[in-house]
Design a protein around this motif. Sequence first.
Motif, mmCIF file in Angstrom:
data_model
loop_
_atom_site.group_PDB
_atom_site.id
_atom_site.type_symbol
_atom_site.label_atom_id
_atom_site.label_comp_id
_atom_site.label_asym_id
_atom_site.label_seq_id
_atom_site.Cartn_x
_atom_site.Cartn_y
_atom_site.Cartn_z
ATOM 1 N N PRO A 96 15.867 -64.684 -164.967
ATOM 2 C CA PRO A 96 16.026 -64.104 -163.620
ATOM 3 C C PRO A 96 15.901 -65.112 -162.468
ATOM 4 O O PRO A 96 16.348 -64.830 -161.363
ATOM 5 C CB PRO A 96 14.882 -63.077 -163.524
ATOM 6 N N GLY A 97 15.310 -66.288 -162.725
ATOM 7 C CA GLY A 97 14.989 -67.207 -161.628
ATOM 8 C C GLY A 97 16.203 -67.584 -160.776
ATOM 9 O O GLY A 97 16.151 -67.553 -159.548
ATOM 10 N N ALA A 98 17.308 -67.937 -161.444
ATOM 11 C CA ALA A 98 18.501 -68.370 -160.704
ATOM 12 C C ALA A 98 19.043 -67.232 -159.839
ATOM 13 O O ALA A 98 19.661 -67.474 -158.791
ATOM 14 C CB ALA A 98 19.580 -68.829 -161.690
ATOM 15 N N PHE A 99 18.800 -66.009 -160.252
ATOM 16 C CA PHE A 99 19.292 -64.841 -159.502
ATOM 17 C C PHE A 99 18.518 -64.676 -158.201
ATOM 18 O O PHE A 99 19.093 -64.395 -157.144
ATOM 19 C CB PHE A 99 19.213 -63.572 -160.374
ATOM 20 N N VAL A 100 17.200 -64.881 -158.298
ATOM 21 C CA VAL A 100 16.390 -64.797 -157.079
ATOM 22 C C VAL A 100 16.765 -65.939 -156.142
ATOM 23 O O VAL A 100 16.942 -65.754 -154.935
ATOM 24 C CB VAL A 100 14.888 -64.832 -157.436
ATOM 25 N N GLU A 101 16.942 -67.115 -156.717
ATOM 26 C CA GLU A 101 17.245 -68.295 -155.902
ATOM 27 C C GLU A 101 18.589 -68.119 -155.160
ATOM 28 O O GLU A 101 18.635 -68.196 -153.935
ATOM 29 C CB GLU A 101 17.277 -69.528 -156.828
ATOM 30 N N THR A 102 19.655 -67.871 -155.901
ATOM 31 C CA THR A 102 20.968 -67.807 -155.237
ATOM 32 C C THR A 102 21.133 -66.500 -154.458
ATOM 33 O O THR A 102 21.537 -66.513 -153.291
ATOM 34 C CB THR A 102 22.097 -67.949 -156.282
ATOM 35 N N ASN A 103 20.823 -65.380 -155.094
ATOM 36 C CA ASN A 103 21.167 -64.101 -154.461
ATOM 37 C C ASN A 103 20.250 -63.788 -153.281
ATOM 38 O O ASN A 103 20.721 -63.284 -152.248
ATOM 39 C CB ASN A 103 21.134 -62.980 -155.504
ATOM 40 N N VAL A 104 18.958 -64.093 -153.416
ATOM 41 C CA VAL A 104 18.034 -63.758 -152.325
ATOM 42 C C VAL A 104 17.881 -64.951 -151.371
ATOM 43 O O VAL A 104 18.202 -64.845 -150.186
ATOM 44 C CB VAL A 104 16.657 -63.318 -152.874
ATOM 45 N N VAL A 105 17.424 -66.090 -151.906
ATOM 46 C CA VAL A 105 17.164 -67.237 -151.017
ATOM 47 C C VAL A 105 18.484 -67.752 -150.424
ATOM 48 O O VAL A 105 18.554 -68.087 -149.234
ATOM 49 C CB VAL A 105 16.408 -68.356 -151.774
ATOM 50 N N GLY A 106 19.533 -67.795 -151.235
ATOM 51 C CA GLY A 106 20.830 -68.268 -150.738
ATOM 52 C C GLY A 106 21.370 -67.375 -149.625
ATOM 53 O O GLY A 106 21.865 -67.867 -148.601
ATOM 54 N N THR A 107 21.273 -66.069 -149.811
ATOM 55 C CA THR A 107 21.768 -65.155 -148.775
ATOM 56 C C THR A 107 20.935 -65.289 -147.504
ATOM 57 O O THR A 107 21.472 -65.308 -146.382
ATOM 58 C CB THR A 107 21.736 -63.698 -149.298
ATOM 59 N N TYR A 108 19.619 -65.423 -147.672
ATOM 60 C CA TYR A 108 18.742 -65.640 -146.514
ATOM 61 C C TYR A 108 19.149 -66.913 -145.762
ATOM 62 O O TYR A 108 19.248 -66.938 -144.524
ATOM 63 C CB TYR A 108 17.277 -65.721 -146.977
ATOM 64 N N THR A 109 19.421 -67.981 -146.513
ATOM 65 C CA THR A 109 19.776 -69.265 -145.892
ATOM 66 C C THR A 109 21.071 -69.143 -145.089
ATOM 67 O O THR A 109 21.172 -69.622 -143.956
ATOM 68 C CB THR A 109 19.917 -70.360 -146.985
ATOM 69 N N LEU A 110 22.038 -68.443 -145.670
ATOM 70 C CA LEU A 110 23.315 -68.234 -144.967
ATOM 71 C C LEU A 110 23.120 -67.402 -143.700
ATOM 72 O O LEU A 110 23.706 -67.695 -142.652
ATOM 73 C CB LEU A 110 24.270 -67.452 -145.870
ATOM 74 N N LEU A 111 22.304 -66.350 -143.825
ATOM 75 C CA LEU A 111 22.057 -65.471 -142.670
ATOM 76 C C LEU A 111 21.410 -66.253 -141.526
ATOM 77 O O LEU A 111 21.807 -66.127 -140.364
ATOM 78 C CB LEU A 111 21.139 -64.313 -143.075
ATOM 79 N N GLU A 112 20.402 -67.064 -141.867
ATOM 80 C CA GLU A 112 19.706 -67.831 -140.828
ATOM 81 C C GLU A 112 20.661 -68.799 -140.139
ATOM 82 O O GLU A 112 20.669 -68.929 -138.917
ATOM 83 C CB GLU A 112 18.548 -68.618 -141.451
ATOM 84 N N ALA A 113 21.462 -69.491 -140.953
ATOM 85 C CA ALA A 113 22.395 -70.466 -140.391
ATOM 86 C C ALA A 113 23.422 -69.759 -139.509
ATOM 87 O O ALA A 113 23.754 -70.222 -138.410
ATOM 88 C CB ALA A 113 23.094 -71.229 -141.521
ATOM 89 N N PHE A 114 23.918 -68.618 -139.975
ATOM 90 C CA PHE A 114 24.944 -67.907 -139.203
ATOM 91 C C PHE A 114 24.345 -67.336 -137.915
ATOM 92 O O PHE A 114 24.994 -67.331 -136.870
ATOM 93 C CB PHE A 114 25.557 -66.788 -140.054
ATOM 94 N N ARG A 115 23.101 -66.882 -138.001
ATOM 95 C CA ARG A 115 22.445 -66.354 -136.788
ATOM 96 C C ARG A 115 22.344 -67.447 -135.726
ATOM 97 O O ARG A 115 22.685 -67.226 -134.563
ATOM 98 C CB ARG A 115 21.043 -65.841 -137.140
ATOM 99 N N GLN A 116 21.923 -68.642 -136.140
ATOM 100 C CA GLN A 116 21.783 -69.722 -135.173
ATOM 101 C C GLN A 116 23.145 -70.116 -134.577
ATOM 102 O O GLN A 116 23.268 -70.317 -133.373
ATOM 103 C CB GLN A 116 21.148 -70.918 -135.862
#
Length: 353
Positions: A96-116
């Motif tokens: 499950p680790g890669a799923f948390v990393e890409t799906n959760v952390v990756g989406t968060y990273t994209l959201l933060e970058a797009f918000r800025q």
Amino acid sequence: MNRRLLITGGAGFIGSNFVHHWCKNYPNDRIVVLDALTYAGNLANLAGLQEHENFRFVQGNICDRSTIDNLLKNENIDTIAHFAAESHVDRSILGPGAFVETNVVGTYTLLEAFRQHWQANYKPANYRFLHVSTDEVYGSLAPNDPPFSETTPYAPNSPYSASKAGSDHLVRAYYHTYQLPTIITNCSNNYGPYQFPEKLIPLMCINTLMGKQLPVYGDGKNVRDWLYVGDHCSALDAVIHHGVAGETYNIGGNNEVENINLVRMLCQLMDELAPNLPVSPAANLITFVKDRPGHDRRYAINANKIKTQLGWAPSVDIEQGLRLTVQWYLHHRDWWQPLLSEEYQAYYHKVYA
Ligand code: NAD
Ligand code: TYD
């Protein structure tokens, strides 16, 4: 208005179909694909597009903030279509680790970058963050339950669906907290060209051609609601152009089929379309195997909202779609044969041995 899109996961199954759809229909739009090229990403899915002057491919990870910041700024991106994910339930059970990393952390990273990026450009109303998600976040239906609607409570059961649910919640929160113009789509099972061999339909086609067992989990009576990938792409097109920020749209083809019936339909098509099968009739290869842990029994989508509000409708029914798909796998051995790598064999052994 010409859009400038960043398409994450554009070298995967649905993402690459979407890139082809967009390049064909909107040749004047800018398309930048960001993809890490994991086992599921494949540049061959984008063959022919490198010559297109408005197309650019970048190999990179959605968890890498500086790569995303640079792309958003330098390419002046106004629309993110976010497909990148770890996407296979059986792999999520193994790790499950890669799923948390890409799906959760990756989406968060994209959201933060797009918000800025959106804030730095004074919050244009036409910016969009399209988050491509799944019906699996809603959990499992009993035989007589009504199909999932946009208001069905989340109840994910696998590490895959739980990580997608987490990403959906983050996307929702960015709209409510920051008014970032996000849209979520939750789609049912897709099938069609460029789907990686590990998923049910390509796996059955390829195993039939190789004379290998067709492994059906449990009693084979689990139900999935199948949508041809081209129809998913046309739905996402409608959502990007006409969807309302902050909304969720469910997408599905109203094609509920039990797995065993779907596999039998595939076997019949193989008998009809494939010359000289190693085992014939192909249905002789069907083998019931140990069930997937936590296997969701039934998924079904109510797509009334996108149909009535955005005027979308699927154009390919299941018989047509399966025929097109079987023909595609028959004519594209050179695409799938290299994917049956050592890594794939090791994965296959872990799941099916
Ligand atoms: P896929 O596994 O075929 O493709 C995923 C792509 O994302 C690959 O190209 C991979 O290289 C890339 N990727 C993975 N991790 C990455 C990372 N950290 N950074 C950048 N790129 C990365 O998946 P798919 O079936 O095309 O699904 C695409 C999206 O649609 C997913 O978000 C999935 O949850 C969703 N979805 C899929 C289905 C379906 O039936 N396949 C149905 C509904 C929704
Ligand atoms: P899959 O394509 O993995 O999609 P999902 O798990 O996201 O729905 O599987 C579709 C259905 O087919 C699911 O009920 C599990 C079942 N299945 C099998 O019976 N055998 C297999 O080898 C695979 C891959 C799936």
